[in-house]
Design an enzyme around this catalytic site. Structure first.
Site, PDB file in Angstrom:
ATOM      1  N   TYR A   1      -2.390  -5.965   4.434  1.00  0.00           N
ATOM      2  CA  TYR A   1      -2.437  -4.571   4.874  1.00  0.00           C
ATOM      3  C   TYR A   1      -1.872  -4.450   6.285  1.00  0.00           C
ATOM      4  O   TYR A   1      -1.110  -3.532   6.584  1.00  0.00           O
ATOM      5  CB  TYR A   1      -3.881  -4.056   4.847  1.00  0.00           C
ATOM      6  CG  TYR A   1      -4.445  -3.981   3.459  1.00  0.00           C
ATOM      7  CD1 TYR A   1      -4.097  -2.951   2.601  1.00  0.00           C
ATOM      8  CD2 TYR A   1      -5.325  -4.961   3.000  1.00  0.00           C
ATOM      9  CE1 TYR A   1      -4.611  -2.886   1.312  1.00  0.00           C
ATOM     10  CE2 TYR A   1      -5.837  -4.903   1.717  1.00  0.00           C
ATOM     11  CZ  TYR A   1      -5.482  -3.867   0.882  1.00  0.00           C
ATOM     12  OH  TYR A   1      -5.984  -3.800  -0.395  1.00  0.00           O
TER      13      TYR A   1
ATOM     14  N   ASN B   1      -2.408   5.087  -5.071  1.00  0.00           N
ATOM     15  CA  ASN B   1      -1.117   4.733  -5.668  1.00  0.00           C
ATOM     16  C   ASN B   1      -0.738   5.716  -6.784  1.00  0.00           C
ATOM     17  O   ASN B   1      -1.368   5.733  -7.834  1.00  0.00           O
ATOM     18  CB  ASN B   1      -1.199   3.307  -6.218  1.00  0.00           C
ATOM     19  CG  ASN B   1       0.107   2.802  -6.767  1.00  0.00           C
ATOM     20  OD1 ASN B   1       1.063   3.549  -6.942  1.00  0.00           O
ATOM     21  ND2 ASN B   1       0.146   1.521  -7.060  1.00  0.00           N
TER      22      ASN B   1
ATOM     23  N   CYS C   1       0.703  -2.618  -5.761  1.00  0.00           N
ATOM     24  CA  CYS C   1      -0.342  -2.730  -4.739  1.00  0.00           C
ATOM     25  C   CYS C   1      -1.213  -3.970  -4.929  1.00  0.00           C
ATOM     26  O   CYS C   1      -1.882  -4.392  -3.994  1.00  0.00           O
ATOM     27  CB  CYS C   1      -1.175  -1.465  -4.670  1.00  0.00           C
ATOM     28  SG  CYS C   1      -2.039  -1.039  -6.160  1.00  0.00           S
ATOM     29  N   HIS C   2      -1.164  -4.582  -6.102  1.00  0.00           N
ATOM     30  CA  HIS C   2      -1.935  -5.813  -6.305  1.00  0.00           C
ATOM     31  C   HIS C   2      -1.390  -6.965  -5.458  1.00  0.00           C
ATOM     32  O   HIS C   2      -2.058  -7.972  -5.292  1.00  0.00           O
ATOM     33  CB  HIS C   2      -1.950  -6.199  -7.786  1.00  0.00           C
ATOM     34  CG  HIS C   2      -0.613  -6.569  -8.333  1.00  0.00           C
ATOM     35  ND1 HIS C   2       0.345  -5.624  -8.675  1.00  0.00           N
ATOM     36  CD2 HIS C   2      -0.053  -7.778  -8.596  1.00  0.00           C
ATOM     37  CE1 HIS C   2       1.415  -6.238  -9.119  1.00  0.00           C
ATOM     38  NE2 HIS C   2       1.201  -7.557  -9.080  1.00  0.00           N
TER      39      HIS C   2
ATOM     40  N   GLU D   1       2.047 -13.764 -11.999  1.00  0.00           N
ATOM     41  CA  GLU D   1       3.315 -13.774 -11.259  1.00  0.00           C
ATOM     42  C   GLU D   1       3.569 -15.109 -10.559  1.00  0.00           C
ATOM     43  O   GLU D   1       4.540 -15.258  -9.832  1.00  0.00           O
ATOM     44  CB  GLU D   1       3.318 -12.650 -10.215  1.00  0.00           C
ATOM     45  CG  GLU D   1       3.288 -11.276 -10.838  1.00  0.00           C
ATOM     46  CD  GLU D   1       3.265 -10.151  -9.822  1.00  0.00           C
ATOM     47  OE1 GLU D   1       3.517  -9.012 -10.240  1.00  0.00           O
ATOM     48  OE2 GLU D   1       3.011 -10.386  -8.627  1.00  0.00           O
TER      49      GLU D   1
END
Length: 136
Positions: free
Chosen positions: A55, A78, A86-87, A115
């Site tokens: 952040y 979002n 945003c994850h 990912e």
């Protein structure tokens, strides 16, 4: 301790007031008027799969270095889940977010692991290995 410029203090104060209005039940659209949220969304879209940012990193990169909490509020609102990743934004400690909007830290952990990001059993990420650095 560095003092904030008056403009920086006013910017954060305005964002805090907006967040206060949100906390009282008003919709996120009202706090998007300053363009702050849009800058957050555009920047977070550049974080590639397999990397994370914090952040605070997002706040610094958009020119509001003391507004990390406001970045969190923006991502909580979002408007395009799945498009704005945003994850991929975590705490400066490398911890995933405990109040993650998609269903808790387990969901964020699963999305990041899908990912290729390694997330420990205590929901922490090695930022030295996976942190995405924004270009200036």
């Amino acid at each position: 301790m560095r003092q904030k410029t008056l403009a920086a203090r006013l910017k954060c104060a305005a964002l805090n007031m907006c967040a206060l209005r949100y906390a009282r039940g008003q919709i996120c659209v009202e706090i998007m008027e300053s363009g702050f949220f849009e800058r957050v969304y555009q920047l977070v879209k550049t974080v590639p799969a397999g990397k994370v940012t914090t952040y605070g990193d997002v706040a610094k990169a958009i020119g509001a270095p003391r507004c990390a909490r406001q970045v969190g509020w923006a991502l909580h609102c979002n408007p395009q889940p799945g498009i704005i990743p945003c994850h991929r934004v975590v705490f400066s400690s490398g911890s995933v977010c405990t109040g993650f909007a998609f269903g808790g830290p387990e969901v964020q952990k699963a999305m990041l692991e899908a990912e290729g990001v390694e997330v420990s059993e205590d929901f922490k990420i090695n930022l030295k290995k996976y942190r995405f650095v924004f270009l200036k």
